[in-house]
Scaffold this active site. Structure first.
Site, mmCIF file in Angstrom:
data_model
loop_
_atom_site.group_PDB
_atom_site.id
_atom_site.type_symbol
_atom_site.label_atom_id
_atom_site.label_comp_id
_atom_site.label_asym_id
_atom_site.label_seq_id
_atom_site.Cartn_x
_atom_site.Cartn_y
_atom_site.Cartn_z
ATOM 1 C CE LYS A 1 35.865 45.475 23.830
ATOM 2 N NZ LYS A 1 36.567 46.097 25.056
ATOM 3 C CE LYS B 1 40.348 47.992 18.689
ATOM 4 N NZ LYS B 1 40.635 48.886 19.586
ATOM 5 C CE LYS C 1 45.044 49.676 25.928
ATOM 6 N NZ LYS C 1 43.295 50.323 27.102
HETATM 7 P P1 ATP Z 1 40.740 46.857 23.505
HETATM 8 O O1 ATP Z 1 41.032 46.410 22.364
HETATM 9 O O2 ATP Z 1 41.335 45.588 24.731
HETATM 10 O O3 ATP Z 1 39.592 47.137 23.969
HETATM 11 P P2 ATP Z 1 41.983 48.982 23.251
HETATM 12 O O4 ATP Z 1 43.518 48.424 22.956
HETATM 13 O O5 ATP Z 1 40.821 49.520 22.192
HETATM 14 O O6 ATP Z 1 41.437 47.282 24.211
HETATM 15 P P3 ATP Z 1 41.444 51.300 24.540
HETATM 16 O O7 ATP Z 1 41.223 51.653 25.964
HETATM 17 O O8 ATP Z 1 40.357 50.535 24.490
HETATM 18 O O9 ATP Z 1 42.434 50.015 23.772
HETATM 19 O O10 ATP Z 1 41.723 52.307 23.795
HETATM 20 C C1 ATP Z 1 41.703 54.390 24.239
HETATM 21 C C2 ATP Z 1 42.171 54.782 23.390
HETATM 22 O O11 ATP Z 1 43.005 54.302 22.231
HETATM 23 C C3 ATP Z 1 40.842 55.172 22.447
HETATM 24 O O12 ATP Z 1 40.680 56.629 22.226
HETATM 25 C C4 ATP Z 1 41.069 54.104 20.964
HETATM 26 O O13 ATP Z 1 39.759 54.684 20.290
HETATM 27 C C5 ATP Z 1 42.422 53.849 20.745
HETATM 28 N N1 ATP Z 1 42.643 53.795 19.787
HETATM 29 C C6 ATP Z 1 42.677 51.571 20.318
HETATM 30 N N2 ATP Z 1 43.516 51.334 19.555
HETATM 31 C C7 ATP Z 1 43.523 51.864 18.633
HETATM 32 C C8 ATP Z 1 44.525 51.822 17.098
HETATM 33 N N3 ATP Z 1 44.682 50.451 16.664
HETATM 34 N N4 ATP Z 1 44.430 52.557 16.447
HETATM 35 C C9 ATP Z 1 44.505 53.457 17.035
HETATM 36 N N5 ATP Z 1 43.872 54.087 18.380
HETATM 37 C C10 ATP Z 1 43.993 52.950 19.255
#
Ligand code: ATP
Ligand code: LTN
Length: 340
Positions: free
Chosen positions: A114, A196, A199
């Site tokens: 990040k 991955k 969000k």
């Molecule tokens: P960002 O990418 O902006 O950091 P994020 O998509 O990782 O956001 P978070 O709010 O950080 O979202 O994560 C919420 C939950 O979703 C966490 O438990 C994380 O491990 C899970 N998660 C996030 N992305 C994935 C993915 N691609 N596949 C499976 N689980 C995920």
């Protein structure tokens, strides 16, 4: 009296919740509600570790809470709250900061990723996992259901807990365990199956399936999904086939079928086109009722606020006394009045 194991998990209100968040984390939160004592937190303080638009963040915080309720979090069984409503999280983070070596934070892969993307890196981004450790440790949580990407942060929370226990009082903090699901733990971007689904990239067309996307948009995203030049529809860890593997993984996680049954469903497919449509259809059917429940909650803001206010009260009832004990151990003078 049987004491239920405690569960704590969090999700950031930065951007639109997507299928990776749901299958990697939220689905397990919902599934475990009966056996455990659960705390689920919309972690707005974590979101502001990177720049956010204030109006958008406020909207997304409430929208995410509504989405979690729509996904099946039941406020009668679980405590759902907004992190900044319970101020002890930030205070606990400060106390833990003072026992956390800087080098532990500089090694975190999420920080490295990040910070590489930011023109200016705030201290909060480095400190992010200590706030996460405070979230978990203040609730004496035994289990932390998260996706694969969060394993390192939960391991850091364990290290911080052990260090604090060693300095101040053995067994004061419970050492938490990450709980990572066998399927759906890591969904990849539809536009790039080597990264991955995230969000923060969910606004990029064709990257993620957002839980609020309409059927047309979902179909479009799947139809554009990156695959390979072959035609074999099977699970595989060959990097070349990461796109097909990701699509099959989504189908498997949504339908709950075995690998063999998933492959059998596509045995007569005429190519990747059929695979993409097949996966899109199960996702669309799965999301429709969830989207309807979400809309009903967003149409009744007073009810949403009421649920979140109760959640914050329940959360504070557990975490405030724990923070007090921490302060006492660390030699701070507790105020005579008030409950803090
Ligand atoms: P960002 O990418 O902006 O950091 P994020 O998509 O990782 O956001 P978070 O709010 O950080 O979202 O994560 C919420 C939950 O979703 C966490 O438990 C994380 O491990 C899970 N998660 C996030 N992305 C994935 C993915 N691609 N596949 C499976 N689980 C995920
Ligand atoms: N960093 C987590 C969100 C998070 C969290 C937590 C998860 C904040 N505090 C406590 C589990 C337990 C993420 O999902 N990106």
């Amino acid at each position: 009296m049987t004491t239920k194991k405690r569960v704590f998990s969090g999700i950031q209100p930065s951007g639109n919740i997507h299928l990776g968040n749901y299958l990697g984390a939220v689905k397990n939160w919902v599934a475990g509600q009966d056996e455990k004592e659960n705390f689920f937190c919309v972690v707005d303080l974590h979101s502001i570790t990177v720049p956010q638009d204030p109006v958008e963040l406020r909207f997304q915080t409430r929208a995410l809470a509504a989405m979690l309720l729509a996904a099946g979090i039941d406020p009668k069984k679980s405590t759902l709250f907004v992190q900044s409503h319970v101020t002890v999280h930030a205070e606990g983070c400060w106390l833990l900061n003072c026992v956390t070596p800087l080098g532990w934070l500089q090694r975190m892969t999420q920080f490295k990723d990040k910070s590489a993307k930011q023109a200016s890196v705030g201290v909060g981004l480095l400190d992010y996992p200590v706030l996460q450790a405070a979230d978990i440790l203040l609730y004496d949580a035994h289990e932390v259901p998260v996706g694969e990407d969060q394993k390192q942060h939960v391991e850091l929370a364990r290290d911080i807990a052990q260090r604090f226990n060693h300095i101040y009082e053995e067994e004061f903090f419970i050492i938490p365990e990450p709980k990572i699901p066998p399927t759906g733990a890591r969904l990849m971007g539809l536009d790039d199956p080597t990264a991955k689904m995230s969000k923060s990239l969910a606004h990029v067309r064709g990257h993620a399936v957002r839980l609020l996307d309409d059927p047309k948009e979902i179909m479009r995203s799947f139809k554009k999904a990156v695959t390979d030049s072959g035609n074999e529809i099977r699970f595989s860890d060959d990097p070349e086939k990461a796109g097909v593997n990701n699509l099959l993984g989504i189908y498997k996680a949504v339908t709950g079928k075995s690998n063999a049954d998933v492959e059998a469903d596509f045995a007569n497919a005429r190519g990747y086109g059929d695979l993409k449509v097949g996966v899109a259809e199960v996702v669309i059917d799965f999301l429709a009722p969830l989207q309807a429940r979400y809309q009903a909650l967003m149409d009744d803001p007073a009810e949403l606020d009421r649920i979140l206010a109760i959640g914050a009260e329940q959360a504070a009832a557990v975490s405030q006394p724990k923070l007090r004990e921490m302060k006492e151990m660390m030699g701070l003078v507790l105020p005579v009045s008030g409950n803090r």
